[in-house]
Design a protein around this motif. Structure first.
Motif, PDB file in Angstrom:
ATOM      1  N   ILE A 266       3.176  51.708 -15.963  1.00 43.34           N
ATOM      2  CA  ILE A 266       4.437  50.857 -16.096  1.00 43.34           C
ATOM      3  C   ILE A 266       4.583  49.796 -15.070  1.00 43.34           C
ATOM      4  N   VAL A 267       4.403  50.286 -13.723  1.00 37.56           N
ATOM      5  CA  VAL A 267       4.410  49.299 -12.659  1.00 37.56           C
ATOM      6  C   VAL A 267       3.658  47.948 -12.920  1.00 37.56           C
ATOM      7  N   ILE A 268       2.189  48.169 -13.320  1.00 37.92           N
ATOM      8  CA  ILE A 268       1.339  46.995 -13.258  1.00 37.92           C
ATOM      9  C   ILE A 268       1.746  46.258 -14.847  1.00 37.92           C
ATOM     10  N   GLY A 269       2.338  46.844 -15.510  1.00 40.29           N
ATOM     11  CA  GLY A 269       2.766  46.065 -16.903  1.00 40.29           C
ATOM     12  C   GLY A 269       3.816  45.492 -16.754  1.00 40.29           C
ATOM     13  N   GLU A 270       4.796  45.859 -15.911  1.00 37.78           N
ATOM     14  CA  GLU A 270       6.007  45.081 -15.409  1.00 37.78           C
ATOM     15  C   GLU A 270       5.575  43.815 -14.667  1.00 37.78           C
ATOM     16  N   PHE A 271       4.493  44.164 -13.886  1.00 33.40           N
ATOM     17  CA  PHE A 271       4.179  42.976 -13.017  1.00 33.40           C
ATOM     18  C   PHE A 271       3.458  41.841 -13.716  1.00 33.40           C
ATOM     19  N   ILE A 272       2.759  42.383 -14.879  1.00 36.41           N
ATOM     20  CA  ILE A 272       2.063  41.376 -15.784  1.00 36.41           C
ATOM     21  C   ILE A 272       3.078  40.566 -16.515  1.00 36.41           C
ATOM     22  N   ILE A 273       4.059  41.116 -17.119  1.00 39.60           N
ATOM     23  CA  ILE A 273       5.077  40.636 -17.917  1.00 39.60           C
ATOM     24  C   ILE A 273       5.987  39.648 -16.831  1.00 39.60           C
ATOM     25  N   SER A 274       6.071  39.909 -15.651  1.00 47.46           N
ATOM     26  CA  SER A 274       6.850  39.205 -14.778  1.00 47.46           C
ATOM     27  C   SER A 274       6.448  37.858 -14.572  1.00 47.46           C
ATOM     28  N   MET A 275       4.678  37.823 -14.366  1.00 50.53           N
ATOM     29  CA  MET A 275       3.732  37.018 -14.190  1.00 50.53           C
ATOM     30  C   MET A 275       3.886  36.075 -15.403  1.00 50.53           C
ATOM     31  N   MET A 276       3.702  36.469 -16.546  1.00 56.82           N
ATOM     32  CA  MET A 276       3.823  36.037 -17.660  1.00 56.82           C
ATOM     33  C   MET A 276       5.057  35.110 -17.864  1.00 56.82           C
ATOM     34  N   PHE A 277       6.293  35.507 -17.459  1.00 56.45           N
ATOM     35  CA  PHE A 277       7.574  34.790 -17.674  1.00 56.45           C
ATOM     36  C   PHE A 277       7.377  33.548 -16.695  1.00 56.45           C
ATOM     37  N   ALA A 278       7.099  34.085 -15.449  1.00 57.94           N
ATOM     38  CA  ALA A 278       7.044  32.776 -14.494  1.00 57.94           C
ATOM     39  C   ALA A 278       5.998  31.838 -14.660  1.00 57.94           C
ATOM     40  N   GLY A 279       5.012  32.335 -15.511  1.00 58.74           N
ATOM     41  CA  GLY A 279       3.833  31.170 -15.583  1.00 58.74           C
ATOM     42  C   GLY A 279       4.244  30.302 -17.163  1.00 58.74           C
ATOM     43  N   PHE A 280       5.088  30.851 -17.968  1.00 61.00           N
ATOM     44  CA  PHE A 280       5.620  29.834 -19.134  1.00 61.00           C
ATOM     45  C   PHE A 280       6.665  29.005 -18.606  1.00 61.00           C
ATOM     46  N   VAL A 281       7.491  29.596 -17.498  1.00 57.70           N
ATOM     47  CA  VAL A 281       8.575  28.502 -16.910  1.00 57.70           C
ATOM     48  C   VAL A 281       7.707  27.429 -16.097  1.00 57.70           C
ATOM     49  N   ALA A 282       6.623  27.814 -15.535  1.00 62.49           N
ATOM     50  CA  ALA A 282       6.062  26.866 -14.710  1.00 62.49           C
ATOM     51  C   ALA A 282       5.301  25.595 -15.738  1.00 62.49           C
ATOM     52  N   LEU A 283       4.949  26.150 -17.026  1.00 62.75           N
ATOM     53  CA  LEU A 283       4.651  25.174 -18.054  1.00 62.75           C
ATOM     54  C   LEU A 283       5.496  24.444 -18.640  1.00 62.75           C
ATOM     55  N   GLY A 284       6.572  24.796 -18.298  1.00 59.97           N
ATOM     56  CA  GLY A 284       7.783  24.089 -19.031  1.00 59.97           C
ATOM     57  C   GLY A 284       8.246  24.579 -20.335  1.00 59.97           C
ATOM     58  N   MET A 285       7.625  25.767 -20.736  1.00 63.68           N
ATOM     59  CA  MET A 285       7.863  26.113 -22.131  1.00 63.68           C
ATOM     60  C   MET A 285       9.604  26.630 -22.315  1.00 63.68           C
ATOM     61  N   PRO A 286      10.152  26.535 -23.568  1.00 65.29           N
ATOM     62  CA  PRO A 286      11.412  27.199 -23.849  1.00 65.29           C
ATOM     63  C   PRO A 286      11.332  28.503 -23.742  1.00 65.29           C
ATOM     64  N   VAL A 287      12.424  29.033 -23.736  1.00 63.13           N
ATOM     65  CA  VAL A 287      12.586  30.600 -23.608  1.00 63.13           C
ATOM     66  C   VAL A 287      11.849  31.334 -25.015  1.00 63.13           C
ATOM     67  N   THR A 288      12.259  30.704 -25.983  1.00 61.26           N
ATOM     68  CA  THR A 288      11.951  31.214 -27.306  1.00 61.26           C
ATOM     69  C   THR A 288      10.339  31.290 -27.203  1.00 61.26           C
ATOM     70  N   ILE A 289       9.719  30.383 -26.859  1.00 64.94           N
ATOM     71  CA  ILE A 289       8.262  30.456 -27.028  1.00 64.94           C
ATOM     72  C   ILE A 289       7.730  31.258 -26.016  1.00 64.94           C
ATOM     73  N   ASN A 290       8.381  31.485 -24.885  1.00 65.51           N
ATOM     74  CA  ASN A 290       8.052  32.526 -23.603  1.00 65.51           C
ATOM     75  C   ASN A 290       8.218  33.947 -24.409  1.00 65.51           C
ATOM     76  N   ASN A 291       9.384  34.280 -25.210  1.00 66.46           N
ATOM     77  CA  ASN A 291       9.308  35.521 -25.671  1.00 66.46           C
ATOM     78  C   ASN A 291       8.447  35.900 -26.446  1.00 66.46           C
ATOM     79  N   VAL A 292       7.961  34.797 -27.638  1.00 67.11           N
ATOM     80  CA  VAL A 292       7.087  35.084 -28.550  1.00 67.11           C
ATOM     81  C   VAL A 292       5.923  35.372 -28.203  1.00 67.11           C
ATOM     82  N   VAL A 293       5.344  34.412 -27.182  1.00 60.60           N
ATOM     83  CA  VAL A 293       4.141  34.690 -26.552  1.00 60.60           C
ATOM     84  C   VAL A 293       3.952  36.109 -25.907  1.00 60.60           C
TER      85      VAL A 293
END
Length: 315
Positions: A266-293
């Motif tokens: 659970i802990v590692i999984g949440e860390f992965i999800i947190s990294m992915m959200f931050a990565g998509f923000v860094a790429l400038g992706m909209p929230v909708t694409i963020n959630n889909v991926v």
């Protein structure tokens, strides 16, 4: 081939696989966003966010492992955060810490009692109760305000947030590994009819699972309000949006629980999800694409790690 088979039977195989996935996610986003992603201070921020939702995911695990759902945790989080603000004003750090945990446990008891007595699906019960909790949060905000005083923000940063999260993870691990409750929730999830035939009081343990779920959400609210420092009431089922990040971590725990380390997963999984959200923000992706991926990635990981026999999931 024999070596690979033995490795997969190891209790550390799942954790190791998740760490590999973590490294791959970091590498992919670092290559795509070398200047805006993955610096040491940013990694600490990703971990900080992941810790918050991992605590909630640990609580939700007690429910979901039995095949139940609790869609009130977002409203419990909001109400517990507002209660924490109010009691911190009156009782200091003691009120800040104790009040939301007690609030969460009481709301969990209400969830469990309603589910057992009404005999209707847990999803319907908890969605209905979430509307009540959302309404109570409006009264709590009117009484206590919506902003946490600067003097009580210690759980929003290191090391206090890490200490509290580790205590929560330790408690969850202890319950799952060394208590009847931990044994029986897994037994009920594996086969409820068999558990009943063995003399397990299923209703009792489902009730306590609901209590534990919301109790951990109460602990999560301490980290959540410390990190955000303010919380407004959320009505009209808007609190449902807060259900899904803890649930995503819980799915990681379920997918890897056969290796014996659901809390670590659970802990590692949440860390992965947190990294992915931050990565998509860094790429400038909209929230909708963020959630889909993110959702697609989660489904892929669960499908790859959960064995299926004739279409049925083997837990």
């Amino acid at each position: 081939m024999e070596l690979i088979k033995k490795a997969r039977q190891s209790q550390w195989y799942g954790v190791g696989l998740l760490l590999v996935v973590t490294a791959l996610v970091w590498t992919a986003f670092k290559l795509l966003c070398p200047t805006t992603f993955g610096a040491p201070d940013q990694m600490l921020t990703y971990l900080q966010t992941g810790l918050i939702y991992a605590v909630g995911g640990c609580g939700l695990y007690f429910i979901v492992v039995m095949g139940l759902w609790d869609f009130s945790i977002g409203s419990v989080l909001v109400l517990s955060s507002l209660v924490s603000i109010g009691f911190a004003q009156r009782f200091g750090v003691f009120g800040l810490v104790v009040a939301p945990v007690v609030c969460g446990a009481l709301l969990g008891a209400a969830n469990g009692l309603a589910y057992i007595k009404l005999r209707i699906p847990s999803l319907i019960v908890t969605v209905g109760l979430s509307l009540i909790y959302e309404s109570l949060s409006v009264f709590a905000a009117d009484a206590y305000g919506t902003r946490l005083s600067d003097a009580y923000k210690m759980f929003g940063s290191y090391p206090h947030n890490l200490i509290l999260a580790l205590l929560a993870f330790g408690l969850c691990t202890f319950i799952l590994s060394y208590t009847k409750l931990g044994t029986y929730v897994n037994a009920i999830g594996a086969n409820e009819a068999t558990a009943k035939n063995m003399g397990v009081n299923v209703d009792r343990y489902k009730f306590f699972a609901f209590v534990l779920c919301s109790l951990f959400v109460g602990i999560m609210s301490i980290l959540y309000i410390g990190y955000g420092t303010a919380q407004t009431p959320m009505t009209g089922m808007l609190s449902q949006s807060l259900n899904f990040k803890p649930l995503m971590g819980t799915f990681f725990g379920l997918a890897f629980k056969r290796y014996g380390h659901p809390v670590a997963s659970i802990v590692i999984g949440e860390f992965i999800i947190s990294m992915m959200f931050a990565g998509f923000v860094a790429l400038g992706m909209p929230v909708t694409i963020n959630n889909v991926v993110t959702g697609a990635t989660l489904l892929a990981i669960v499908c790859m790690t959960v064995k299926r026999v004739n279409g049925a999931v083997v837990k």
